[in-house]
Enzyme design. Structure first.
Site, PDB file in Angstrom:
ATOM      1  N   HIS A 148       0.874  -1.178   0.000  1.00  0.00           N
ATOM      2  CA  HIS A 148       0.000   0.000   0.000  1.00  0.00           C
ATOM      3  C   HIS A 148       0.915   1.234   0.000  1.00  0.00           C
ATOM      4  O   HIS A 148       1.265   1.746   1.057  1.00  0.00           O
ATOM      5  CB  HIS A 148      -0.884  -0.028   1.245  1.00  0.00           C
ATOM      6  CG  HIS A 148      -1.930   1.037   1.291  1.00  0.00           C
ATOM      7  ND1 HIS A 148      -3.139   0.871   1.921  1.00  0.00           N
ATOM      8  CD2 HIS A 148      -1.955   2.304   0.802  1.00  0.00           C
ATOM      9  CE1 HIS A 148      -3.860   1.971   1.810  1.00  0.00           C
ATOM     10  NE2 HIS A 148      -3.158   2.863   1.154  1.00  0.00           N
ATOM     11  N   ARG A 175       1.964   4.901   0.021  1.00  0.00           N
ATOM     12  CA  ARG A 175       1.303   6.174   0.322  1.00  0.00           C
ATOM     13  C   ARG A 175       2.196   7.295  -0.179  1.00  0.00           C
ATOM     14  O   ARG A 175       3.411   7.110  -0.321  1.00  0.00           O
ATOM     15  CB  ARG A 175       1.067   6.285   1.823  1.00  0.00           C
ATOM     16  CG  ARG A 175       0.004   5.307   2.316  1.00  0.00           C
ATOM     17  CD  ARG A 175      -0.376   5.604   3.757  1.00  0.00           C
ATOM     18  NE  ARG A 175      -1.644   5.006   4.123  1.00  0.00           N
ATOM     19  CZ  ARG A 175      -1.810   3.753   4.542  1.00  0.00           C
ATOM     20  NH1 ARG A 175      -0.781   2.949   4.632  1.00  0.00           N
ATOM     21  NH2 ARG A 175      -2.995   3.292   4.868  1.00  0.00           N
ATOM     22  N   GLU A 182      -2.550  -1.640  -3.359  1.00  0.00           N
ATOM     23  CA  GLU A 182      -3.751  -0.958  -2.878  1.00  0.00           C
ATOM     24  C   GLU A 182      -3.438   0.506  -2.589  1.00  0.00           C
ATOM     25  O   GLU A 182      -2.296   0.857  -2.265  1.00  0.00           O
ATOM     26  CB  GLU A 182      -4.295  -1.652  -1.626  1.00  0.00           C
ATOM     27  CG  GLU A 182      -3.282  -1.757  -0.515  1.00  0.00           C
ATOM     28  CD  GLU A 182      -3.799  -2.527   0.694  1.00  0.00           C
ATOM     29  OE1 GLU A 182      -4.407  -3.572   0.530  1.00  0.00           O
ATOM     30  OE2 GLU A 182      -3.543  -2.046   1.820  1.00  0.00           O
ATOM     31  N   THR A 220      -4.127   3.990   8.806  1.00  0.00           N
ATOM     32  CA  THR A 220      -4.437   2.754   8.073  1.00  0.00           C
ATOM     33  C   THR A 220      -5.867   2.864   7.555  1.00  0.00           C
ATOM     34  O   THR A 220      -6.648   3.670   8.056  1.00  0.00           O
ATOM     35  CB  THR A 220      -4.246   1.515   8.981  1.00  0.00           C
ATOM     36  OG1 THR A 220      -4.497   0.341   8.204  1.00  0.00           O
ATOM     37  CG2 THR A 220      -5.163   1.531  10.183  1.00  0.00           C
ATOM     38  N   HIS A 228      -8.061  -6.919   6.690  1.00  0.00           N
ATOM     39  CA  HIS A 228      -7.863  -6.028   7.831  1.00  0.00           C
ATOM     40  C   HIS A 228      -8.083  -6.772   9.135  1.00  0.00           C
ATOM     41  O   HIS A 228      -9.141  -7.317   9.389  1.00  0.00           O
ATOM     42  CB  HIS A 228      -8.766  -4.778   7.800  1.00  0.00           C
ATOM     43  CG  HIS A 228      -7.951  -3.534   8.018  1.00  0.00           C
ATOM     44  ND1 HIS A 228      -7.552  -3.135   9.259  1.00  0.00           N
ATOM     45  CD2 HIS A 228      -7.396  -2.673   7.136  1.00  0.00           C
ATOM     46  CE1 HIS A 228      -6.802  -2.042   9.110  1.00  0.00           C
ATOM     47  NE2 HIS A 228      -6.678  -1.748   7.840  1.00  0.00           N
ATOM     48  N   ASP A 229      -7.016  -6.789   9.925  1.00  0.00           N
ATOM     49  CA  ASP A 229      -7.044  -7.386  11.258  1.00  0.00           C
ATOM     50  C   ASP A 229      -7.469  -8.853  11.252  1.00  0.00           C
ATOM     51  O   ASP A 229      -8.108  -9.323  12.203  1.00  0.00           O
ATOM     52  CB  ASP A 229      -7.904  -6.541  12.195  1.00  0.00           C
ATOM     53  CG  ASP A 229      -7.282  -5.156  12.381  1.00  0.00           C
ATOM     54  OD1 ASP A 229      -6.060  -5.098  12.557  1.00  0.00           O
ATOM     55  OD2 ASP A 229      -8.004  -4.160  12.323  1.00  0.00           O
ATOM     56  N   GLY A 244      -1.514  -8.428   6.764  1.00  0.00           N
ATOM     57  CA  GLY A 244      -0.211  -7.861   7.058  1.00  0.00           C
ATOM     58  C   GLY A 244       0.113  -7.835   8.537  1.00  0.00           C
ATOM     59  O   GLY A 244       1.033  -8.508   9.011  1.00  0.00           O
TER      60      GLY A 244
HETATM   61  N1  PXP Z   1      -6.594  -4.585   2.944  1.00  0.00           N
HETATM   62  C1  PXP Z   1      -6.478  -3.236   2.908  1.00  0.00           C
HETATM   63  C2  PXP Z   1      -7.281  -2.485   1.899  1.00  0.00           C
HETATM   64  C3  PXP Z   1      -5.607  -2.561   3.787  1.00  0.00           C
HETATM   65  O1  PXP Z   1      -5.497  -1.232   3.724  1.00  0.00           O
HETATM   66  C4  PXP Z   1      -4.838  -3.321   4.701  1.00  0.00           C
HETATM   67  C5  PXP Z   1      -3.863  -2.638   5.595  1.00  0.00           C
HETATM   68  O2  PXP Z   1      -2.787  -2.108   4.840  1.00  0.00           O
HETATM   69  C6  PXP Z   1      -4.995  -4.717   4.695  1.00  0.00           C
HETATM   70  C7  PXP Z   1      -5.886  -5.321   3.829  1.00  0.00           C
HETATM   71  C8  PXP Z   1      -4.228  -5.602   5.649  1.00  0.00           C
HETATM   72  O3  PXP Z   1      -4.652  -5.323   6.955  1.00  0.00           O
HETATM   73  P1  PXP Z   1      -3.820  -5.902   8.192  1.00  0.00           P
HETATM   74  O4  PXP Z   1      -2.461  -5.247   8.127  1.00  0.00           O
HETATM   75  O5  PXP Z   1      -4.622  -5.472   9.378  1.00  0.00           O
HETATM   76  O6  PXP Z   1      -3.721  -7.371   8.022  1.00  0.00           O
END
Ligand code: PXP
Length: 248
Positions: free
Chosen positions: A44, A46, A76, A106, A198-199, A221
């Site tokens: 990702h 930025r 992303e 985030t 995410h999480d 991540g």
């Molecule tokens: N998907 C998107 C769109 C995100 O922005 C992120 C965080 O960079 C993730 C997935 C992965 O999330 P996590 O780091 O909480 O596993």
């Protein structure tokens, strides 16, 4: 087929950026993840490059092309002109668009597909014309699915942050999982493929993939990097003790 795993390297990049040194290596850890069977890598970038640096993109593209041609590269980000040029330059297999302000710590919400349809449609069309698969970050809300489909996207990525945040409240996690499931059902019925991210962690993935058997991909991540540290800590401590001269 189970959901594919794309390993998000932003947390590794953030650790690397604490020092002006090349470790931990984003590409090196990406290689380990792919060699262990991960299906792809995600970054990702930025605008301020505080996690992923723009130079990482060329290295990851080369890693996949040269050593893991069956793996996928997912980039992303918020679709500024600069971001769109970056993906057009580095040719990921999938582009996941998130609505976050570039300064945000985030991503923490999905697109308002109804309110932002006229913004998203030409961007999705431009990316698809360029040959990229497009995925749009989506809140767990089945009512948004028809507008998501109307953007022309191939997939949505369900925002699982709230689900992950209820790790110690099983009732709230169950309700959130049901919302995710209903949104996925609606998306799949509308012909969209469904990713999630995410999480997500080892503890909350089994229930997610059970509720959404049609899930195509998870992008992970933070939790995966935390586990890599935890499970790698003993062996690493032993290596450093040996480097100090302690017998094994
Ligand atoms: N998907 C998107 C769109 C995100 O922005 C992120 C965080 O960079 C993730 C997935 C992965 O999330 P996590 O780091 O909480 O596993």
């Amino acid at each position: 087929m189970p959901a594919k795993l794309s390993v998000n390297l932003n947390a590794v990049a953030m650790l690397r950026n604490r020092r002006d040194l090349p470790w931990p290596s984003v590409t090196g850890l990406g290689r380990i993840a792919l060699a262990a069977g991960a299906h792809g890598l995600t970054v990702h970038p930025r605008p301020d490059e505080r996690h992923t640096r723009f130079s990482d993109l060329a290295e990851i593209r080369a890693l996949i092309d040269d050593e893991f041609p069956q793996a996928e590269f997912n980039v992303e980000g918020y679709p500024t002109e600069e971001f769109l040029r970056l993906v057009e330059k580095h040719q990921p297999d999938q582009v996941t668009l998130v609505p976050d302000d570039p300064a945000q710590a985030t991503s923490d919400h999905g697109w308002d597909f109804i309110g932002q349809a006229s913004f998203l449609k030409p961007i999705v069309a431009r990316l698809k014309k360029g040959g990229f698969r497009v995925s749009l970050f989506a809140d767990p809300d089945p009512a948004q699915v028809p507008a998501a489909r109307d953007t022309g996207t191939d997939r949505i990525e369900l925002y699982t942050g709230p689900y992950g945040s209820y790790h110690s409240d099983s009732e709230k996690a169950r309700k959130e999982l049901e919302k995710l499931g209903e949104t996925a059902d609606a998306a799949l019925a509308a012909g969209l493929a469904v990713n999630a991210g995410h999480d997500l962690v080892v503890a909350n993935l089994p229930a997610l993939v059970k509720r959404i058997p049609g899930l195509t991909e998870v992008s992970i991540g933070h939790g995966l990097t935390a586990d890599a540290l935890e499970y790698g800590m003993s062996a690493t401590t032993r290596r450093f003790l040996a480097a100090c001269g302690w017998p094994a």
